[in-house]
Design a protein around this motif. Structure first.
Motif, short mmCIF file in Angstrom:
data_model
loop_
_atom_site.label_atom_id
_atom_site.label_comp_id
_atom_site.label_asym_id
_atom_site.label_seq_id
_atom_site.Cartn_x
_atom_site.Cartn_y
_atom_site.Cartn_z
N MET A 1 0.84 -1.19 0.00
CA MET A 1 0.00 0.00 0.00
C MET A 1 0.88 1.25 0.00
SD MET A 1 -3.10 1.08 2.61
CE MET A 1 -4.18 -0.22 2.03
N LYS A 2 0.51 2.26 -0.79
CA LYS A 2 1.27 3.51 -0.87
C LYS A 2 0.60 4.55 0.04
CE LYS A 2 0.86 3.89 -5.31
NZ LYS A 2 1.00 4.45 -6.67
N ILE A 3 1.34 4.97 1.07
CA ILE A 3 0.77 5.85 2.10
C ILE A 3 1.52 7.17 2.12
CG2 ILE A 3 0.32 6.11 4.57
CD1 ILE A 3 0.32 3.05 4.78
N ILE A 4 0.78 8.27 2.29
CA ILE A 4 1.37 9.59 2.49
C ILE A 4 0.90 10.11 3.85
CG2 ILE A 4 1.46 11.99 1.71
CD1 ILE A 4 1.18 11.01 -1.14
N SER A 5 1.84 10.59 4.65
CA SER A 5 1.51 11.15 5.97
C SER A 5 1.63 12.67 5.92
CB SER A 5 2.46 10.59 7.03
OG SER A 5 2.31 11.31 8.25
N LEU A 6 0.63 13.35 6.47
CA LEU A 6 0.61 14.82 6.40
C LEU A 6 1.02 15.49 7.70
CD1 LEU A 6 -2.62 15.52 4.31
CD2 LEU A 6 -0.31 14.92 3.54
N LEU A 17 3.79 0.81 13.93
CA LEU A 17 3.16 -0.38 13.36
C LEU A 17 4.12 -1.12 12.42
CD1 LEU A 17 -0.50 0.73 12.57
CD2 LEU A 17 0.38 -0.52 14.54
N GLY A 18 5.32 -0.58 12.24
CA GLY A 18 6.31 -1.25 11.40
C GLY A 18 6.01 -1.20 9.93
N ILE A 19 5.30 -0.16 9.50
CA ILE A 19 4.92 -0.06 8.09
C ILE A 19 5.53 1.16 7.42
CG2 ILE A 19 2.76 -1.33 8.37
CD1 ILE A 19 1.39 1.52 8.26
N GLU A 20 6.62 1.69 7.98
CA GLU A 20 7.21 2.90 7.41
C GLU A 20 7.67 2.68 5.97
OE1 GLU A 20 10.44 1.35 10.30
OE2 GLU A 20 8.26 1.30 10.08
N GLU A 21 7.93 1.43 5.59
CA GLU A 21 8.36 1.16 4.22
C GLU A 21 7.22 1.38 3.22
OE1 GLU A 21 6.39 -2.55 5.49
OE2 GLU A 21 7.85 -1.18 6.44
N GLN A 22 5.99 1.47 3.73
CA GLN A 22 4.85 1.74 2.84
C GLN A 22 4.65 3.24 2.60
OE1 GLN A 22 1.24 -0.54 3.57
NE2 GLN A 22 2.38 -2.05 4.75
N LEU A 23 5.36 4.06 3.34
CA LEU A 23 5.27 5.51 3.13
C LEU A 23 5.97 5.89 1.84
CD1 LEU A 23 6.04 6.69 6.78
CD2 LEU A 23 3.90 7.11 5.55
N ILE A 24 5.30 6.70 1.03
CA ILE A 24 5.91 7.17 -0.21
C ILE A 24 6.20 8.66 -0.17
CG2 ILE A 24 4.88 5.36 -1.61
CD1 ILE A 24 2.84 7.50 -2.60
N ALA A 25 5.67 9.36 0.85
CA ALA A 25 5.94 10.79 1.03
C ALA A 25 5.50 11.19 2.43
CB ALA A 25 5.22 11.63 -0.02
N ILE A 26 6.11 12.27 2.94
CA ILE A 26 5.80 12.76 4.28
C ILE A 26 5.77 14.28 4.28
CG2 ILE A 26 6.71 10.76 5.54
CD1 ILE A 26 9.37 12.21 5.82
N SER A 55 -0.47 13.83 -7.29
CA SER A 55 0.40 13.33 -8.37
C SER A 55 1.13 12.05 -7.99
CB SER A 55 1.42 14.41 -8.76
OG SER A 55 2.42 14.57 -7.75
N LEU A 56 1.29 11.82 -6.68
CA LEU A 56 2.00 10.62 -6.22
C LEU A 56 1.08 9.39 -6.17
CD1 LEU A 56 4.10 12.30 -3.37
CD2 LEU A 56 4.95 11.40 -5.56
N LYS A 57 -0.20 9.60 -6.42
CA LYS A 57 -1.19 8.52 -6.51
C LYS A 57 -1.17 7.57 -5.29
CE LYS A 57 -1.47 8.33 -11.58
NZ LYS A 57 -1.01 9.72 -11.74
N PRO A 58 -1.41 8.14 -4.11
CA PRO A 58 -1.40 7.31 -2.89
C PRO A 58 -2.64 6.42 -2.79
CG PRO A 58 -2.14 9.52 -2.36
CD PRO A 58 -1.71 9.55 -3.81
N ASP A 59 -2.48 5.30 -2.12
CA ASP A 59 -3.63 4.45 -1.80
C ASP A 59 -4.33 4.96 -0.55
OD1 ASP A 59 -3.11 2.52 -3.88
OD2 ASP A 59 -1.42 1.83 -2.66
N LEU A 60 -3.58 5.69 0.29
CA LEU A 60 -4.14 6.19 1.54
C LEU A 60 -3.34 7.41 1.99
CD1 LEU A 60 -6.18 5.73 3.88
CD2 LEU A 60 -4.40 4.36 5.00
#
Length: 262
Positions: A1-6, A17-26, A55-60
């Motif tokens: 899953m591609k995640i962006i955190s704001l 949660l150990g999912i930082e590798e799913q982050l694509i932008a912050i 533009s980064l097309k996140p899943d969440l």
């Protein structure tokens, strides 16, 4: 899953949660952990570049209302029909619930339940000790030095103060954040002053400024040199990292009582 955190607290939820590798932008202020600092930055929390996010097309997208003014980010996400979750924690239990909410959204329910349980168990450890401490010092928390802003009772810092064997000087005020007159702090005469200036680098947090305020030389905390610099990331972000802040505060106030917690 591609995640962006704001915002930083959302980024930290991902890390726990150990999912930082799913982050694509912050966002620009997400400075922890070091392992994700290479990711694209989408702007400061109050001025997120929503076009870049799209533009980064996140899943969440992990949005937040933890700071006033973040509402416009959510409006932008809605306009572009981007998938998002909104977090708005005010308490430690809210943070545990946020872990569970995020875990469900990313199909990591078991991990989220495990981390939430650990989080709650640590809080219970501190509460058990705090309940046995008879003399609880008063703490004046300062979020901003001019004008003076402090957390009220509806805030995790009030809980952390109690869990560390003290109490927030303004815990009786049913608000998350309040502007306080200098004279009122003097009148309440806190035992400790905790400086957690939001958005200010540690090197610029100056206890000397506090000591020079008119009438503050007579405050007990100033007389006893109990003015503490508290790192913003450990006290002002609603994420599980608050437990690191709690540990620091507890060891500052009652080192012998809390020495057994690791």
């Amino acid at each position: 899953m591609k995640i962006i955190s704001l915002c930083p607290s959302n980024t930290e939820l991902c890390t726990y949660l150990g999912i930082e590798e799913q982050l694509i932008a912050i966002d620009d202020y997400s400075d922890w952990p070091e392992s994700i600092q290479h990711l694209p930055k989408v702007g400061p929390d109050l001025s997120i570049n929503i076009e870049l996010v799209e533009s980064l097309k996140p899943d969440l997208v992990l949005a937040s209302l933890s700071v006033p003014g973040m509402e416009k980010n959510i409006e932008g996400l809605k306009e572009r029909n981007l998938p998002y979750i909104i977090f708005n924690p005010q308490s430690l239990e809210d943070i545990a619930q946020d872990l569970l909410t995020l875990g469900k959204a990313i199909h990591a329910k078991d991990i989220a339940e495990e981390q939430a349980a650990k989080f709650r168990a640590t809080i219970l450890q501190y509460k058990t000790i705090a309940d046995k401490i008879e003399t609880k010092p008063s703490l004046y928390w300062e979020w901003w030095p001019n004008p003076l802003f402090s957390p009220g009772g509806v805030n995790w810092l009030t809980e952390i103060s109690r869990l560390a064997g003290g109490y927030n000087l303004f815990e009786e005020i049913d608000m998350a954040s309040i502007q306080v007159p200098s004279e009122e702090v003097q009148t309440k005469n806190p035992d400790h002053i905790c400086l957690a200036w939001v958005g200010v680098p540690l090197r610029k947090v100056k206890p000397e400024m506090v000591k020079k305020r008119k009438g503050w030389a007579e405050i007990k905390a100033v007389r006893d040199n109990n003015i503490h610099i508290m790192e913003e990331p450990l006290f002002c972000r609603p994420s599980p990292r608050l437990l690191e802040g709690l540990s620091k505060l507890a060891m500052t106030l009652h080192p012998e009582a809390y020495s057994g917690i690791r």
